[in-house]
Design an enzyme around this catalytic site. Structure first.
Site, short mmCIF file in Angstrom:
data_model
loop_
_atom_site.label_atom_id
_atom_site.label_comp_id
_atom_site.label_asym_id
_atom_site.label_seq_id
_atom_site.Cartn_x
_atom_site.Cartn_y
_atom_site.Cartn_z
N ASP A 34 -7.49 -1.27 -6.85
CA ASP A 34 -8.05 -1.93 -5.82
C ASP A 34 -8.13 -3.37 -6.30
O ASP A 34 -8.55 -3.43 -7.50
CB ASP A 34 -9.16 -1.21 -5.17
CG ASP A 34 -9.38 -1.95 -3.80
OD1 ASP A 34 -8.79 -1.28 -2.90
OD2 ASP A 34 -10.41 -2.56 -3.69
N TYR A 52 -15.47 -10.20 0.67
CA TYR A 52 -16.29 -8.73 0.41
C TYR A 52 -17.74 -8.96 -0.39
O TYR A 52 -18.69 -8.47 -0.08
CB TYR A 52 -15.51 -7.81 -0.24
CG TYR A 52 -14.27 -7.39 0.57
CD1 TYR A 52 -14.45 -6.60 1.70
CD2 TYR A 52 -13.06 -7.76 0.08
CE1 TYR A 52 -13.38 -5.99 2.43
CE2 TYR A 52 -11.80 -7.33 0.89
CZ TYR A 52 -12.09 -6.37 1.92
OH TYR A 52 -11.25 -5.95 2.88
N ARG A 58 -6.75 13.36 -3.36
CA ARG A 58 -7.89 12.77 -3.06
C ARG A 58 -9.15 13.84 -2.56
O ARG A 58 -10.19 13.55 -2.84
CB ARG A 58 -7.32 11.72 -1.97
CG ARG A 58 -7.47 10.45 -2.39
CD ARG A 58 -8.93 9.63 -2.90
NE ARG A 58 -9.60 9.25 -1.93
CZ ARG A 58 -10.88 9.65 -1.29
NH1 ARG A 58 -11.29 10.65 -2.19
NH2 ARG A 58 -11.59 9.09 -0.50
N ARG A 107 -2.91 6.81 1.48
CA ARG A 107 -3.39 8.15 2.32
C ARG A 107 -2.21 8.33 3.34
O ARG A 107 -2.45 9.80 3.82
CB ARG A 107 -4.53 7.52 3.22
CG ARG A 107 -5.82 7.28 2.12
CD ARG A 107 -6.83 6.79 3.10
NE ARG A 107 -6.64 5.27 3.32
CZ ARG A 107 -7.50 4.87 4.22
NH1 ARG A 107 -8.58 5.37 4.80
NH2 ARG A 107 -6.97 3.65 4.57
N ARG A 137 0.80 -1.43 0.08
CA ARG A 137 0.01 -0.05 -0.18
C ARG A 137 0.85 1.06 -0.03
O ARG A 137 0.58 2.23 0.73
CB ARG A 137 -1.03 0.11 1.10
CG ARG A 137 -1.74 -1.51 1.34
CD ARG A 137 -2.67 -1.67 0.25
NE ARG A 137 -3.95 -0.64 0.40
CZ ARG A 137 -5.12 -0.99 1.13
NH1 ARG A 137 -5.18 -2.05 1.57
NH2 ARG A 137 -6.18 -0.19 0.99
O1 1CP Z 1 0.03 1.22 -3.38
C1 1CP Z 1 -0.78 0.46 -3.18
O2 1CP Z 1 -0.65 -0.55 -2.78
C2 1CP Z 1 -2.19 1.17 -3.38
C3 1CP Z 1 -2.99 0.03 -4.28
C4 1CP Z 1 -3.95 -0.67 -3.47
C5 1CP Z 1 -4.06 -1.98 -3.33
C6 1CP Z 1 -2.82 -3.01 -3.70
C7 1CP Z 1 -5.25 -0.18 -2.90
C8 1CP Z 1 -5.68 1.35 -2.78
N1 1CP Z 1 -5.89 -1.10 -2.57
C9 1CP Z 1 -5.07 -2.47 -2.55
C10 1CP Z 1 -5.44 -3.69 -2.11
C11 1CP Z 1 -6.50 -4.07 -1.35
N2 1CP Z 1 -7.63 -3.36 -1.13
C12 1CP Z 1 -6.54 -5.24 -0.13
C13 1CP Z 1 -5.38 -6.14 -0.16
C14 1CP Z 1 -4.14 -5.69 0.69
C15 1CP Z 1 -4.48 -5.48 1.97
O3 1CP Z 1 -4.65 -6.36 2.76
O4 1CP Z 1 -4.13 -4.16 2.67
C16 1CP Z 1 -7.58 -5.05 0.40
C17 1CP Z 1 -8.07 -6.03 1.40
C18 1CP Z 1 -8.41 -4.02 0.00
C19 1CP Z 1 -9.84 -3.88 0.21
C20 1CP Z 1 -10.07 -2.27 0.62
N3 1CP Z 1 -10.15 -1.14 -0.31
C21 1CP Z 1 -9.81 -1.73 1.77
C22 1CP Z 1 -9.77 -2.41 3.14
C23 1CP Z 1 -11.35 -2.82 3.71
C24 1CP Z 1 -10.98 -3.48 4.87
O5 1CP Z 1 -11.69 -4.54 4.93
O6 1CP Z 1 -10.93 -2.96 5.95
C25 1CP Z 1 -9.94 -0.37 1.62
C26 1CP Z 1 -10.04 0.89 2.74
C27 1CP Z 1 -10.10 0.00 0.22
C28 1CP Z 1 -10.18 1.09 -0.49
C29 1CP Z 1 -8.86 1.51 -1.01
N4 1CP Z 1 -7.86 0.93 -1.79
C30 1CP Z 1 -6.88 1.68 -2.16
C31 1CP Z 1 -7.04 2.73 -1.09
C32 1CP Z 1 -5.77 3.95 -1.18
C33 1CP Z 1 -8.20 2.82 -0.50
C34 1CP Z 1 -8.44 3.73 0.28
C35 1CP Z 1 -9.61 4.92 -0.52
C36 1CP Z 1 -9.22 6.20 -0.29
O7 1CP Z 1 -8.19 6.90 -0.54
O8 1CP Z 1 -10.39 6.82 0.67
#
Ligand code: 1CP
Length: 355
Positions: free
Chosen positions: A78, A153, A42, A33, A29
């Site tokens: 994502d 999900y 954002r 953020r 990640r």
């Molecule tokens: O550099 C990077 O890695 C960013 C790209 C990225 C990746 C690889 C994002 C952006 N999401 C992910 C993968 C992701 N998304 C996973 C697998 C990795 C992990 O376990 O951390 C998972 C479980 C998700 C699901 C997801 N999408 C969540 C978590 C929800 C939960 O169950 O707690 C969230 C918050 C998102 C939205 C999201 N995805 C990515 C960002 C930056 C965000 C937040 C959106 C925003 O900017 O408000």
């Protein structure tokens, strides 16, 4: 054709368990953020638009590379993004929210087959833009969600603490569960193969929630589906990384998977991970994301411990054990990246320049 970056990339050499002059590092990640420049963007553009606009997705992908000497880029997207292409009505708040959770075989059969060029062309275009912009020695990692994590999900509809609804569904409707996992496995192999064709030089499967399962359920549901995805990608020729969060009880099962690299969380020391996986796998990990909140000295001690536990054998990619937290200080990331490079370069007497 994909450029033959394997000769110049420390990250790709480590994926293939070749000797490297220092331990490569990237951060799960890493675009997101905790970076002020990401938050600034954002404030003007919602998350979905960022992921669906190739110029913006490429810009965000590159943000951490401009600050830190990272050894790999990971596409900004994502794990849920391709599911929209299969007809799932999805929003982010900020975690994924599925408007109609999948709870029947009919709903599962009604999912569209994913055709990446038709359904997610913006992801492939983002990959092409990033590849054109990053130096040849910094490879781009493409990724997808592990079938079981996507299943969590889709069946729950939104994040749950232990994804109870999805785990109950495995037991109440095993056949429908297996069918959904199979459909997701096939969709994700098509998705990842298309990313490799577009220029991704490594492919990672994020199985963030499979560690919630007992070993027999993990093997029957999560691993079987992930293996189906990964085995179908063998012919792409790019290294495959299988990340399983909370895999402490699952390592022996994970060892058999068709992937070059196993990503692990921080709960199991890497010397133990290496022993349990055997010599044929590279490992990626596994600093506790919380360690970024330590003093500079303590952060270095923790990073040194991870390097020592990984040992001198080739095939270690330094990373956090799970995604970086939004509250993390970018300066701590800079310190970590530089420290891992310096310390591992000094500790590698046999270090050779990559041929
Ligand atoms: O550099 C990077 O890695 C960013 C790209 C990225 C990746 C690889 C994002 C952006 N999401 C992910 C993968 C992701 N998304 C996973 C697998 C990795 C992990 O376990 O951390 C998972 C479980 C998700 C699901 C997801 N999408 C969540 C978590 C929800 C939960 O169950 O707690 C969230 C918050 C998102 C939205 C999201 N995805 C990515 C960002 C930056 C965000 C937040 C959106 C925003 O900017 O408000």
């Amino acid at each position: 054709m994909t450029a033959p970056a394997a000769e110049t990339s420390v990250f790709l050499a480590a994926c293939r368990r070749r000797p490297v002059p220092y331990t490569p590092i990237w951060i799960m990640r890493q675009a997101g953020r905790y970076l002020p420049e990401y938050r600034q963007l954002r404030a003007k553009v919602d998350f979905e638009t960022l992921t669906r606009t190739p110029e913006l997705a490429a810009e965000v992908t590159l943000q951490p590379l401009k600050r830190f000497a990272l050894d790999a880029a990971i596409l900004f997207s994502d794990i849920m993004t391709p599911l929209q292409g299969m007809g799932v009505d999805l929003s982010f708040a900020p975690g994924p929210v599925v408007r109609e959770p999948l709870r029947t075989l009919a709903a599962i059969e009604a999912l569209r087959e994913l055709e990446p060029e038709r359904d997610v062309p913006f992801v492939l275009e983002s990959i092409r833009l990033v590849r054109a912009a990053v130096p040849r020695d910094v490879p781009l990692i493409g990724f997808a969600g592990g079938p079981f994590t996507l299943f969590c999900y889709l069946v729950c509809g939104r994040p749950e603490k232990e994804f109870e609804t999805a785990r109950a569904f495995l037991y109440s409707q095993p056949q429908a569960s297996l069918r959904l996992l199979e459909r997701l496995a096939d969709a994700m192999s098509a998705y990842l193969a298309a990313q490799a064709s577009a220029g991704a030089q490594a492919l990672m499967l994020f199985e963030s929630w499979a560690g919630l399962l007992a070993p027999p359920a993990f093997e029957r549901f999560a691993l079987h589906a992930a293996q189906r995805t990964l085995a179908a990608l063998r012919g792409t020729g790019v290294p495959r990384i299988y990340y399983v969060n909370q895999a402490g009880a699952l390592m022996e099962a994970v060892a058999g998977v068709d992937a070059e690299v196993i990503g692990v969380d921080w709960r199991v020391p890497l010397d133990q991970v290496r022993r349990r996986l055997g010599p044929d796998k590279a490992v990626q990990g596994n600093l506790d994301p919380a360690a970024l909140f330590a003093s500079a000295d303590e952060l270095e001690r923790q990073a040194a411990r991870v390097l020592a536990e990984a040992g001198p054998a080739p095939g270690h990619i330094f990373n956090l054990g799970h995604g970086i937290w939004p509250q993390a200080d970018p300066q701590a990331v800079a310190r970590l990246v530089d420290y891992v490079h310096d310390r591992s370069a000094r500790a590698a007497p046999a270090a050779k320049a990559l041929s």
